[in-house]
Design a protein around this motif. Structure first.
Motif, PDB file in Angstrom:
ATOM      1  N   UNK A   1      20.706  13.433 -10.614  1.00 60.87           N
ATOM      2  CA  UNK A   1      21.513  14.611 -10.982  1.00 60.87           C
ATOM      3  C   UNK A   1      21.512  14.884 -12.367  1.00 60.87           C
ATOM      4  N   UNK A   2      22.163  16.060 -13.011  1.00 61.88           N
ATOM      5  CA  UNK A   2      22.001  16.628 -14.355  1.00 61.88           C
ATOM      6  C   UNK A   2      22.545  15.614 -15.291  1.00 61.88           C
ATOM      7  N   UNK A   3      23.697  15.225 -15.084  1.00 61.43           N
ATOM      8  CA  UNK A   3      24.683  14.707 -16.116  1.00 61.43           C
ATOM      9  C   UNK A   3      24.881  13.213 -16.048  1.00 61.43           C
TER      10      UNK A   3
ATOM     11  N   UNK B   1      28.242  12.047 -15.549  1.00 57.80           N
ATOM     12  CA  UNK B   1      29.250  12.293 -14.414  1.00 57.80           C
ATOM     13  C   UNK B   1      28.713  11.578 -13.113  1.00 57.80           C
ATOM     14  N   UNK B   2      27.351  11.184 -13.372  1.00 56.61           N
ATOM     15  CA  UNK B   2      27.017  10.663 -11.858  1.00 56.61           C
ATOM     16  C   UNK B   2      27.052   9.444 -11.623  1.00 56.61           C
ATOM     17  N   UNK B   3      27.432   8.552 -12.417  1.00 60.24           N
ATOM     18  CA  UNK B   3      27.825   6.979 -12.040  1.00 60.24           C
ATOM     19  C   UNK B   3      29.368   6.868 -12.187  1.00 60.24           C
ATOM     20  N   UNK B   4      29.805   6.316 -11.135  1.00 56.07           N
ATOM     21  CA  UNK B   4      31.117   5.942 -10.871  1.00 56.07           C
ATOM     22  C   UNK B   4      31.702   5.001 -12.127  1.00 56.07           C
ATOM     23  N   UNK B   5      32.649   5.626 -12.966  1.00 53.94           N
ATOM     24  CA  UNK B   5      33.268   4.770 -14.202  1.00 53.94           C
ATOM     25  C   UNK B   5      33.543   3.465 -14.059  1.00 53.94           C
TER      26      UNK B   5
ATOM     27  N   UNK C   1      21.785   5.329 -18.718  1.00 58.44           N
ATOM     28  CA  UNK C   1      22.575   5.886 -17.666  1.00 58.44           C
ATOM     29  C   UNK C   1      21.737   6.577 -16.618  1.00 58.44           C
TER      30      UNK C   1
ATOM     31  N   UNK D   1      29.956  14.224  -9.361  1.00 54.80           N
ATOM     32  CA  UNK D   1      28.572  14.105  -9.090  1.00 54.80           C
ATOM     33  C   UNK D   1      28.543  12.630  -8.642  1.00 54.80           C
ATOM     34  N   UNK D   2      29.247  11.460  -8.975  1.00 60.09           N
ATOM     35  CA  UNK D   2      29.031  10.360  -8.473  1.00 60.09           C
ATOM     36  C   UNK D   2      29.552  10.213  -7.049  1.00 60.09           C
TER      37      UNK D   2
END
Lengths: 251, 305
Positions: free
Chosen positions: A88-90, A93-97, A147, B195-196
């Motif tokens: 993904x781009x960002x 935003x693409x990893x679960x916090x 990331x 996204x996640x």
């Protein structure tokens, strides 16, 4: 031999009944096995939507799409997810916090039915240029570049053959961009991957791809060899315009 | 792992945890440090710990049996020998009754907390993630429950099933879950398109896995905060039902019921109603303070980046 990705007359819509917006209009493209294909265009031109339609994240589409000669239907099966993965781009935003790197990668590996998870997690981290030291960190303890490397490791976990890259570097610093692009080049050579890469940056596409499709307002206006692009041999005005806008950076 | 020069604190604050347990402990310890820096929250935590201790050791702490009546010694004022907080209209020691009453309060709170937030979380996340008709049906049901005045519904419920603590708890839980469901749904709506979640869907994860493993952990922190803040309301509702005679039944030393009994004498013997009232006030305040502190620690919006 069939193409890795083949898209014919693809239309994609967003929204509901009265409020439909057609994001992609009649797009066709093919990507050969082992090739790297770029999709360029300004924001909102429908580049990312093509990737989302391929992966099943944009459910309202029409036309035909096939992966390695197999036509895609409404639902994607496990085999599809093992063949095609997306970055993904960002990376913010693409990893679960709330999940550590270890949790993200272990769960992905479990979902794909692997058994030797410990070894594989460590190997994936080495593959993307991070050591085992990063294994138990949380996303907020990582930089943007780190990331994105984790996101790439997650995409590689299933050992896919095709990687869809949705502007993988546009959210990163320039110096980190180069690192990630080089990593992607190395991984492609190492694992024999096919790339379909979306970018608004012609320089990135020129660096990474052999061919590219130029998109404007949801339509593919031109499919061009990168060599032609470098030489400035364009057929459509919009491509020339894009080239002009990023002059000095492409060659 | 811990070398001699490395203290436990360094080990917990290490940037490169070496195992899953280590990583979890480190995250927990950092949260604890944030919470400890908040003095008001620590006061709240101390009061709640005190309440727990009181409930646990009630038989040893209470100077008298809370049920033993001594009509010769009824309505004694504060500071009477042997009865620090005086006695009530039947000569029972108020301090002992309050100490035993903490058990009932905790029992009610624990039961409500086990029902309402979990039901709300389930309904809210399923509605939010599924969307479409599921969402519409579940949310309209939530709206219906939300539209009932809490105490009136509880009254009707208790009237139908009979008075008693369990029914009071059920009645409170039945009216307490809709706000949690709405909150969980709102959070799910923002999370589901991120996204996640797309990324884990691309790994072939099904909706059950996504809801329980990826959406719940993000909803739970705000839910915990909300529950601690609501705790005060739950205690007050239980006390209110007790006061109306629909919750705990005499001679049970429930705080609300104690106030209700003391009401008859409030002009001449004010302490009988005031002391349990102060207890309710203190515990509610403690839960509110802790809830505020927990919000700083657990809010995912602050700690995510």
């Amino acid at each position: 031999m069939s193409d890795a990705i083949s898209i014919q007359n693809l239309n994609v819509w967003f929204g509901e009944h009265n409020d439909l917006f057609q994001a992609v209009k009649n797009a066709s493209l093919t990507v050969a096995k082992g090739a790297s294909f770029g999709l360029v265009g300004e924001s909102g031109s429908g580049k990312s939507t093509i990737l989302r339609a391929l992966t099943g994240l944009a459910p309202q589409w029409e036309g035909s799409m096939s992966i390695n000669g197999t036509d895609l239907t409404e639902k994607r099966n496990k085999q599809f997810y093992k063949t095609v993965q997306m970055v993904f781009q960002d990376p913010y935003a693409s990893l679960h916090p709330r999940q550590s790197v270890d949790q993200v990668l272990s769960e992905t590996l479990t979902l794909h039915g692997f058994r030797d998870i410990d070894d594989r997690v460590n190997k994936l981290l080495l593959d993307v240029g991070l050591g085992p030291a990063f294994r138990f960190r949380y996303p907020h303890q990582l930089s943007g570049g780190q990331r994105q490397r984790i996101a790439i490791a997650r995409a590689l976990a299933a050992e896919p053959k095709i990687l869809l890259l949705d502007e993988p570097t546009s959210a990163l610093d320039v110096s980190v961009q180069a690192e990630i692009l080089n990593l992607l080049c190395d991984l492609r050579a190492e694992h024999g991957l096919t790339y379909l890469m979306v970018s608004h940056d012609l320089a990135v596409v020129a660096h990474m791809c052999e061919r590219a499709a130029v998109m404007q307002n949801g339509e593919i206006v031109e499919i061009i060899e990168v060599a032609d692009m470098r030489a400035g041999r364009t057929q459509h005005d919009y491509t020339a315009q894009l080239l002009h806008a990023s002059a000095n950076r492409v060659t | 792992m811990t070398t001699e020069t490395q203290t436990l604190r360094d080990w917990l604050l290490s940037e490169t945890p070496t195992s899953r347990r280590h990583a979890r402990l480190a995250a927990f310890y950092k949260g604890w440090l944030t919470l400890r820096a908040n003095h008001m929250a620590m006061i709240g935590l101390a009061i709640i710990a005190l309440l727990l201790g009181t409930a646990l050791f009630a038989p040893w702490l209470a100077p008298h049996d809370p049920f033993v009546q001594d009509l010769a010694f009824r309505l004694q004022p504060l500071g009477t020998e042997g009865h620090v907080l005086g006695t009530d209209s039947l000569g029972r020691d108020i301090l002992s009754r309050m100490i035993y009453g903490s058990r009932i309060t905790l029992y009610i709170v624990a039961l409500v907390v086990m029902i309402a937030p979990i039901a709300g979380l389930l309904v809210g996340t399923i509605a939010g993630y599924a969307g479409g008709w599921t969402d519409i049906v579940l949310m309209r049901i939530t709206d219906i429950f939300l539209a009932f005045p809490r105490l009136i519904l509880a009254l009707a419920f208790v009237a139908a099933l009979g008075a008693g603590i369990e029914n009071a708890v059920l009645a409170i839980a039945l009216t307490a879950w809709p706000p949690y469901a709405r909150m969980a749904r709102a959070e799910t709506l923002t999370i589901r398109s991120s996204d996640y979640i797309s990324a884990i869907r691309l790994q072939g994860a099904g909706p059950m896995r996504i809801i329980t493993k990826h959406i719940w952990p993000l909803c739970i922190s705000s839910l915990i905060v909300r529950v601690t803040l609501d705790m005060a309301g739950i205690i007050l509702a239980a006390a209110g039902l007790g006061f109306l005679g629909l919750g705990a039944q005499p001679p049970s030393p429930e705080w609300g019921a104690m106030i209700s009994e003391g009401r008859r004498f409030i002009l001449d013997y004010w302490w009988i109603a005031t002391m349990p009232g102060l207890a309710i006030f203190t515990v509610s305040l403690a839960f509110n303070l802790l809830g505020d502190g927990l919000r700083d620690v657990l809010d995912p919006k602050d700690s995510s980046s």
